[in-house]
Write a protein that holds these residues in place. Structure first.
Motif, PDB file in Angstrom:
ATOM      1  N   TYR A   4       3.863  73.053 117.075  1.00  0.00           N
ATOM      2  CA  TYR A   4       2.768  72.784 116.155  1.00  0.00           C
ATOM      3  C   TYR A   4       2.896  73.718 114.964  1.00  0.00           C
ATOM      4  O   TYR A   4       3.207  74.893 115.120  1.00  0.00           O
ATOM      5  CB  TYR A   4       1.423  73.022 116.863  1.00  0.00           C
ATOM      6  CG  TYR A   4       0.233  72.888 115.946  1.00  0.00           C
ATOM      7  CD1 TYR A   4      -0.274  71.641 115.633  1.00  0.00           C
ATOM      8  CD2 TYR A   4      -0.355  74.008 115.390  1.00  0.00           C
ATOM      9  CE1 TYR A   4      -1.361  71.513 114.779  1.00  0.00           C
ATOM     10  CE2 TYR A   4      -1.440  73.883 114.537  1.00  0.00           C
ATOM     11  CZ  TYR A   4      -1.937  72.634 114.245  1.00  0.00           C
ATOM     12  OH  TYR A   4      -2.999  72.514 113.394  1.00  0.00           O
ATOM     13  N   TRP A   5       2.673  73.186 113.789  1.00  0.00           N
ATOM     14  CA  TRP A   5       2.642  74.015 112.603  1.00  0.00           C
ATOM     15  C   TRP A   5       1.709  73.366 111.591  1.00  0.00           C
ATOM     16  O   TRP A   5       1.426  72.188 111.658  1.00  0.00           O
ATOM     17  CB  TRP A   5       4.049  74.197 112.013  1.00  0.00           C
ATOM     18  CG  TRP A   5       4.534  73.013 111.233  1.00  0.00           C
ATOM     19  CD1 TRP A   5       4.420  72.828 109.883  1.00  0.00           C
ATOM     20  CD2 TRP A   5       5.184  71.839 111.732  1.00  0.00           C
ATOM     21  NE1 TRP A   5       4.962  71.615 109.521  1.00  0.00           N
ATOM     22  CE2 TRP A   5       5.445  70.984 110.640  1.00  0.00           C
ATOM     23  CE3 TRP A   5       5.574  71.412 113.002  1.00  0.00           C
ATOM     24  CZ2 TRP A   5       6.057  69.760 110.778  1.00  0.00           C
ATOM     25  CZ3 TRP A   5       6.189  70.188 113.136  1.00  0.00           C
ATOM     26  CH2 TRP A   5       6.436  69.384 112.032  1.00  0.00           C
ATOM     27  N   ARG A   6       1.225  74.176 110.674  1.00  0.00           N
ATOM     28  CA  ARG A   6       0.403  73.667 109.578  1.00  0.00           C
ATOM     29  C   ARG A   6       1.289  73.538 108.355  1.00  0.00           C
ATOM     30  O   ARG A   6       1.776  74.535 107.837  1.00  0.00           O
ATOM     31  CB  ARG A   6      -0.747  74.619 109.272  1.00  0.00           C
ATOM     32  CG  ARG A   6      -1.815  74.594 110.306  1.00  0.00           C
ATOM     33  CD  ARG A   6      -2.955  75.513 109.876  1.00  0.00           C
ATOM     34  NE  ARG A   6      -3.919  75.583 110.925  1.00  0.00           N
ATOM     35  CZ  ARG A   6      -5.117  75.030 110.856  1.00  0.00           C
ATOM     36  NH1 ARG A   6      -5.495  74.407 109.762  1.00  0.00           N
ATOM     37  NH2 ARG A   6      -5.940  75.114 111.866  1.00  0.00           N
ATOM     38  N   GLU A   7       1.474  72.338 107.918  1.00  0.00           N
ATOM     39  CA  GLU A   7       2.284  72.115 106.718  1.00  0.00           C
ATOM     40  C   GLU A   7       1.480  72.429 105.455  1.00  0.00           C
ATOM     41  O   GLU A   7       2.040  72.808 104.437  1.00  0.00           O
ATOM     42  CB  GLU A   7       2.783  70.668 106.685  1.00  0.00           C
ATOM     43  CG  GLU A   7       3.793  70.386 105.616  1.00  0.00           C
ATOM     44  CD  GLU A   7       5.072  71.182 105.750  1.00  0.00           C
ATOM     45  OE1 GLU A   7       5.693  71.436 104.709  1.00  0.00           O
ATOM     46  OE2 GLU A   7       5.469  71.564 106.876  1.00  0.00           O
ATOM     47  N   ILE A  26      10.441  66.346 106.129  1.00  0.00           N
ATOM     48  CA  ILE A  26       9.756  67.584 106.530  1.00  0.00           C
ATOM     49  C   ILE A  26       9.897  67.776 108.037  1.00  0.00           C
ATOM     50  O   ILE A  26      10.198  68.875 108.514  1.00  0.00           O
ATOM     51  CB  ILE A  26       8.266  67.547 106.123  1.00  0.00           C
ATOM     52  CG1 ILE A  26       8.128  67.605 104.606  1.00  0.00           C
ATOM     53  CG2 ILE A  26       7.486  68.686 106.787  1.00  0.00           C
ATOM     54  CD1 ILE A  26       6.726  67.307 104.093  1.00  0.00           C
ATOM     55  N   LEU A  27       9.687  66.708 108.791  1.00  0.00           N
ATOM     56  CA  LEU A  27       9.811  66.781 110.247  1.00  0.00           C
ATOM     57  C   LEU A  27      11.231  67.145 110.666  1.00  0.00           C
ATOM     58  O   LEU A  27      11.439  67.995 111.542  1.00  0.00           O
ATOM     59  CB  LEU A  27       9.401  65.455 110.879  1.00  0.00           C
ATOM     60  CG  LEU A  27       9.466  65.368 112.402  1.00  0.00           C
ATOM     61  CD1 LEU A  27       8.584  66.423 113.052  1.00  0.00           C
ATOM     62  CD2 LEU A  27       9.070  63.977 112.858  1.00  0.00           C
ATOM     63  N   LYS A  28      12.225  66.545 110.036  1.00  0.00           N
ATOM     64  CA  LYS A  28      13.632  66.871 110.357  1.00  0.00           C
ATOM     65  C   LYS A  28      13.918  68.345 110.091  1.00  0.00           C
ATOM     66  O   LYS A  28      14.579  69.017 110.888  1.00  0.00           O
ATOM     67  CB  LYS A  28      14.581  66.006 109.527  1.00  0.00           C
ATOM     68  CG  LYS A  28      14.672  64.579 109.982  1.00  0.00           C
ATOM     69  CD  LYS A  28      15.637  63.817 109.078  1.00  0.00           C
ATOM     70  CE  LYS A  28      15.768  62.382 109.466  1.00  0.00           C
ATOM     71  NZ  LYS A  28      16.696  61.654 108.583  1.00  0.00           N
ATOM     72  N   LYS A  29      13.423  68.858 108.958  1.00  0.00           N
ATOM     73  CA  LYS A  29      13.629  70.268 108.601  1.00  0.00           C
ATOM     74  C   LYS A  29      12.999  71.190 109.647  1.00  0.00           C
ATOM     75  O   LYS A  29      13.604  72.158 110.093  1.00  0.00           O
ATOM     76  CB  LYS A  29      13.038  70.540 107.224  1.00  0.00           C
ATOM     77  CG  LYS A  29      13.161  71.965 106.769  1.00  0.00           C
ATOM     78  CD  LYS A  29      12.495  72.144 105.413  1.00  0.00           C
ATOM     79  CE  LYS A  29      12.381  73.607 105.061  1.00  0.00           C
ATOM     80  NZ  LYS A  29      11.580  73.829 103.863  1.00  0.00           N
TER      81      LYS A  29
END
Length: 77
Positions: A4-7, A26-29
């Motif tokens: 989990y992260w806050r983009e 973004i998800l791939k990174k």
């Protein structure tokens, strides 16, 4: 919690395929940063297949080279 992260981002565009393509990048990174393998999504199929299919039907572009990303950083007081 490990995945989990806050983009803290808002992705806007007039092209819905470009929006999903940008989000997928973004998800791939993030997956690469966490040393997670990129493959089929848990819900079935490959995410980029629906993007390519949508682009081939003229609904937008799935080519990251044709998507202009403008980043604006906001700072609060």
């Amino acid at each position: 919690p490990d995945f989990y992260w806050r983009e803290n981002a808002i992705i806007l565009a007039s092209d819905p395929v470009a929006v999903d393509t940008a989000a997928l990048e973004i998800l791939k990174k993030k997956r690469k940063e966490k040393n997670l393998e990129w493959g089929e999504m848990a819900y079935g199929g490959k995410a980029n297949e629906y993007l390519h299919d949508s682009a081939s039907k003229g609904l937008g572009t799935d080519d990251p080279a044709k998507i202009e990303i403008i980043e604006i950083t906001l700072t609060g007081k």
